[in-house]
Design an enzyme around this catalytic site. Sequence first.
Site, mmCIF file in Angstrom:
data_model
loop_
_atom_site.group_PDB
_atom_site.id
_atom_site.type_symbol
_atom_site.label_atom_id
_atom_site.label_comp_id
_atom_site.label_asym_id
_atom_site.label_seq_id
_atom_site.Cartn_x
_atom_site.Cartn_y
_atom_site.Cartn_z
ATOM 1 N N TYR A 1 0.847 -1.193 0.000
ATOM 2 C CA TYR A 1 0.000 0.000 0.000
ATOM 3 C C TYR A 1 0.886 1.247 0.000
ATOM 4 C CZ TYR A 1 -3.545 3.369 1.428
ATOM 5 O OH TYR A 1 -4.373 4.467 1.485
ATOM 6 N N ASP A 2 1.878 1.235 0.894
ATOM 7 C CA ASP A 2 2.767 2.399 1.003
ATOM 8 C C ASP A 2 3.508 2.665 -0.296
ATOM 9 O OD1 ASP A 2 1.969 2.716 3.544
ATOM 10 O OD2 ASP A 2 3.703 1.732 4.444
ATOM 11 N N GLU B 1 -29.561 0.118 16.933
ATOM 12 C CA GLU B 1 -28.157 0.437 16.622
ATOM 13 C C GLU B 1 -27.442 0.888 17.886
ATOM 14 O OE1 GLU B 1 -28.123 3.621 13.763
ATOM 15 O OE2 GLU B 1 -29.686 2.657 12.587
ATOM 16 N N LYS C 1 -25.582 3.355 20.256
ATOM 17 C CA LYS C 1 -25.538 4.818 20.354
ATOM 18 C C LYS C 1 -24.095 5.187 20.686
ATOM 19 C CE LYS C 1 -27.963 8.692 22.467
ATOM 20 N NZ LYS C 1 -26.766 9.381 22.924
ATOM 21 N N ASP D 1 -20.757 6.980 21.441
ATOM 22 C CA ASP D 1 -20.447 8.174 22.213
ATOM 23 C C ASP D 1 -19.272 8.887 21.557
ATOM 24 O OD1 ASP D 1 -20.637 10.040 24.126
ATOM 25 O OD2 ASP D 1 -19.784 8.827 25.738
ATOM 26 N N ARG E 1 -21.535 19.049 14.308
ATOM 27 C CA ARG E 1 -22.960 19.292 14.510
ATOM 28 C C ARG E 1 -23.225 20.759 14.847
ATOM 29 N NH1 ARG E 1 -26.651 19.320 18.825
ATOM 30 N NH2 ARG E 1 -28.672 18.456 18.229
ATOM 31 N N TYR F 1 -24.885 6.350 9.938
ATOM 32 C CA TYR F 1 -26.201 5.767 10.190
ATOM 33 C C TYR F 1 -27.372 6.522 9.592
ATOM 34 C CZ TYR F 1 -25.697 9.174 13.926
ATOM 35 O OH TYR F 1 -25.450 10.332 14.628
ATOM 36 N N LYS G 1 -35.015 2.618 16.400
ATOM 37 C CA LYS G 1 -35.624 3.457 15.360
ATOM 38 C C LYS G 1 -36.751 2.692 14.692
ATOM 39 C CE LYS G 1 -31.127 5.522 14.494
ATOM 40 N NZ LYS G 1 -30.012 5.794 13.604
ATOM 41 N N LYS H 1 -31.136 4.102 27.150
ATOM 42 C CA LYS H 1 -29.898 4.383 27.889
ATOM 43 C C LYS H 1 -29.587 3.252 28.862
ATOM 44 C CE LYS H 1 -28.486 8.384 28.003
ATOM 45 N NZ LYS H 1 -28.010 9.583 27.380
ATOM 46 N N CYS I 1 9.689 15.595 44.484
ATOM 47 C CA CYS I 1 9.239 14.261 44.087
ATOM 48 C C CYS I 1 8.846 13.458 45.328
ATOM 49 C CB CYS I 1 10.356 13.544 43.322
ATOM 50 S SG CYS I 1 10.015 11.788 43.038
ATOM 51 N N CYS J 1 11.691 10.601 45.799
ATOM 52 C CA CYS J 1 13.115 10.817 46.038
ATOM 53 C C CYS J 1 13.417 12.218 46.569
ATOM 54 C CB CYS J 1 13.919 10.568 44.760
ATOM 55 S SG CYS J 1 13.675 11.854 43.522
ATOM 56 N N CYS K 1 9.854 14.652 37.808
ATOM 57 C CA CYS K 1 11.022 14.450 38.646
ATOM 58 C C CYS K 1 12.152 14.186 37.650
ATOM 59 C CB CYS K 1 10.824 13.239 39.552
ATOM 60 S SG CYS K 1 12.372 12.685 40.269
ATOM 61 N N CYS L 1 16.201 8.635 40.477
ATOM 62 C CA CYS L 1 14.970 8.496 41.274
ATOM 63 C C CYS L 1 14.576 7.020 41.340
ATOM 64 C CB CYS L 1 13.840 9.306 40.659
ATOM 65 S SG CYS L 1 12.240 9.020 41.447
HETATM 66 S S1 IVH Z 1 -30.019 8.815 15.327
HETATM 67 C C1 IVH Z 1 -33.172 11.243 13.793
HETATM 68 N N1 IVH Z 1 -28.268 6.914 15.635
HETATM 69 O O1 IVH Z 1 -26.675 10.390 19.755
HETATM 70 C C2 IVH Z 1 -31.871 10.656 14.090
HETATM 71 N N2 IVH Z 1 -27.883 8.968 16.760
HETATM 72 O O2 IVH Z 1 -28.663 11.809 21.721
HETATM 73 C C3 IVH Z 1 -31.319 11.108 15.389
HETATM 74 N N3 IVH Z 1 -25.809 9.006 18.060
HETATM 75 O O3 IVH Z 1 -26.567 13.611 18.690
HETATM 76 C C4 IVH Z 1 -30.045 10.490 15.739
HETATM 77 N N4 IVH Z 1 -25.149 6.971 17.551
HETATM 78 O O4 IVH Z 1 -25.058 12.123 17.409
HETATM 79 C C5 IVH Z 1 -28.594 8.163 15.965
HETATM 80 N N5 IVH Z 1 -26.788 5.115 15.780
HETATM 81 C C6 IVH Z 1 -27.121 6.382 16.095
HETATM 82 C C7 IVH Z 1 -26.326 7.179 16.936
HETATM 83 C C8 IVH Z 1 -26.746 8.476 17.259
HETATM 84 C C9 IVH Z 1 -24.849 8.081 18.218
HETATM 85 C C10 IVH Z 1 -25.789 10.338 18.696
HETATM 86 C C11 IVH Z 1 -26.196 11.434 17.772
HETATM 87 C C12 IVH Z 1 -27.084 12.336 18.581
HETATM 88 C C13 IVH Z 1 -27.133 11.702 19.908
HETATM 89 C C14 IVH Z 1 -28.571 11.719 20.357
#
Ligand code: IVH
Length: 674
Positions: free
Chosen positions: A37-38, A115, A117, A119, A138, A232, A296, A320, A414, A417, A432, A437
């Site tokens: 690749y490189d 899906e 969520k 972070d 965002r 997503y 969803k 959550k 320190c 020491c 230090c 030490c």
């Molecule tokens: S859907 C209408 N899907 O979570 C669609 N959000 O508290 C709304 N996030 O700010 C979002 N993974 O950035 C969706 N699989 C996922 C997600 C996701 C992370 C974040 C998203 C949003 C926050 C919502």
Amino acid sequence: MSYQQAQARAAQLRSELHAHNHRYHVLQAPVVSDGEYDALLRELAGLEAAHPKLAVADSPTQRVGGGVAEKFAKVRHPQPILSLANAFGAADVAAWFARIVKLDERVAGSAFVVEPKIDGLTVVLHYADGIFVLGATRGDGETGEDITANLRTVRALPLRLPVAANATLKAPHRLVVRGEAFFPTAAFETWNNSLAAAGERTYVNPRNAASGALRQLDSSLTAGRPIALLCYQILEMEGAVASTQWQVLELLRALGFPVAPTARRCATLPDAIAECESWAERRDTLGYGTDGLVIKLDDLVLQRELGYSGKDPRGAVAFKFPSQEVTTQLLDIGVNVGRTGVLTPFASLEAVEVGGVTVRNATLHNFDFIAEKDIRIGDRVLIKRAGEVIPYIIGVMPGARTTKLRSFKPPAVCPECSAPVHQTEGEVALYCVNAACPAQRKRNLEHFAGRSAMDVEGLGERVAEQLVDAGLVQDAADIFLLNKEQLLGLEGFAEKKAASLLAAIAAVRTRPLERLLVALGMRSVGDVLARDLAARFGSLDALRACDAAELQALDGVGPATAAAIADWFAQPGNQQLLHKLQAANCWPVQEARAQPLSGPLTGRTFVITGTLPGLSREAAAELIAGAGGKVSGSISKKTSYLLAGENPGSKLTRAQELGVPVIDATALKDIIAG
Ligand code: IVH
């Protein structure tokens, strides 16, 4: 080469490189070695250097970043970037569902997509005719910041949609995709450790680290950080748009975007809830931070028609996980002295349960953090455990402070020491700088003898302390001078234990160069780079003699790493250590090769386990490398073969779980012979 020829070759290289990149970072199924690749990338960079007009925005060479922005321009999103309503447990989800069924009874028959969520940081990615042209944060949901240059460095992000070769799926004229950029948990810890060792400010959590990386004004700094991405949502797309969320995920995948492999389509709400609940226990296996899942409605028409409640779409909800935040009392602030002399404060806490584990200590990052958060001994503090990350303190509960508590003062000397403490300009860390030490000596010795380094059986934290405290060891090379009488003088050492430690020490002289390189503890030299350095240079003499340009020609070595390596060799203490290691005959030398060899095993990765009849592991590794293959220490989906001998142990089970083919030494030789 004429300009026309260069132009044609560059176009071909770009498309090959895009395909390899997609295979590696999105599909996790490479077909060429990193070296190959490189080589392609270098050829393209050469053409672009000769003809700057060829350096187009979607060129894979742009992933290294470069160009410093003054500030980020504002970008208006094509539609508001919304957030989600939260549900804490099954009952909340059922209540959400009942509400929307009441609004539209068709919802009752809907399927769901569940899906993770993630972070991380929401990113909005714009494509024009299949080319990545704009990427934004965002921001406030209406307007974000233009971080295109930084996003180009994210390996999993397609710079050009790899659909050109696929006639059934044409790149849409206009496409805007939403995803989440994040710092994988394991990479976060490594990154923070290297920041701490370099005396720089560490990040409190992976989310902040991702945000910090993507908000660099100099994109070459972003390029050095392992930001990952999962997409997503399609915010805008011309032509036939998917009518269900499941189709969206499939379409994104087909267009070359990384999509969470753990996303599931569930026919009923109880299935969706069960899917969510099943993740609470195994969330750590995802490799990135999540605070829950998103449920969803699969039907996007229904989703749209349900509209919003405030800023939250009604057609989806965040499930959550039970909170991993608790409060407890800060009993004391201690200070650790690291291998490089960095002083790191840590909190001693009244024991408390968070996310299923009992927490007694938490990191406090650095002394600025304590001052910024005004954390005082005796305070009630809020702590959080996220994923596999070590628990950290979010802040104090000021309302709980009943008596007047004294502010914490960073140590002037320190704690180990008593040498005066130094702070380098521009760095947050206190050091230090006493080379003698004992704490640094102990940490260095422990590191040298550690599992991923020289692996000296029986030389762990406790014995390292004893050896340094007794004055028997100053630097790691002194272990080769130890004798039985000296060891017998230490507490807990009898004849047998002393003999086995000496035998273990004697055995490490034959460890390969890459292990010794890890053991020496140069900044930024982890096991992957150590292996590349060993393969390229073959000996410490050759590595010491090379110049920065030679180092930077290696994958993953930038100016900072090259400087760190040179700096290590320049330290008098390290020169003495090398001298002693050589005198002790702990000086591995192997054949150096300028380029990874190519052959019948090019692009294949092997893991070796168990005893191979008639073939030592080293010989097997050489055989593989000689045929262009790679040997790795751990099994993953990317492993091509497990080479297993007698008593293979857990690696065999793991290979079987992942569907990695298992072969024996005879089969290996057959494969090489074609
Ligand atoms: S859907 C209408 N899907 O979570 C669609 N959000 O508290 C709304 N996030 O700010 C979002 N993974 O950035 C969706 N699989 C996922 C997600 C996701 C992370 C974040 C998203 C949003 C926050 C919502």
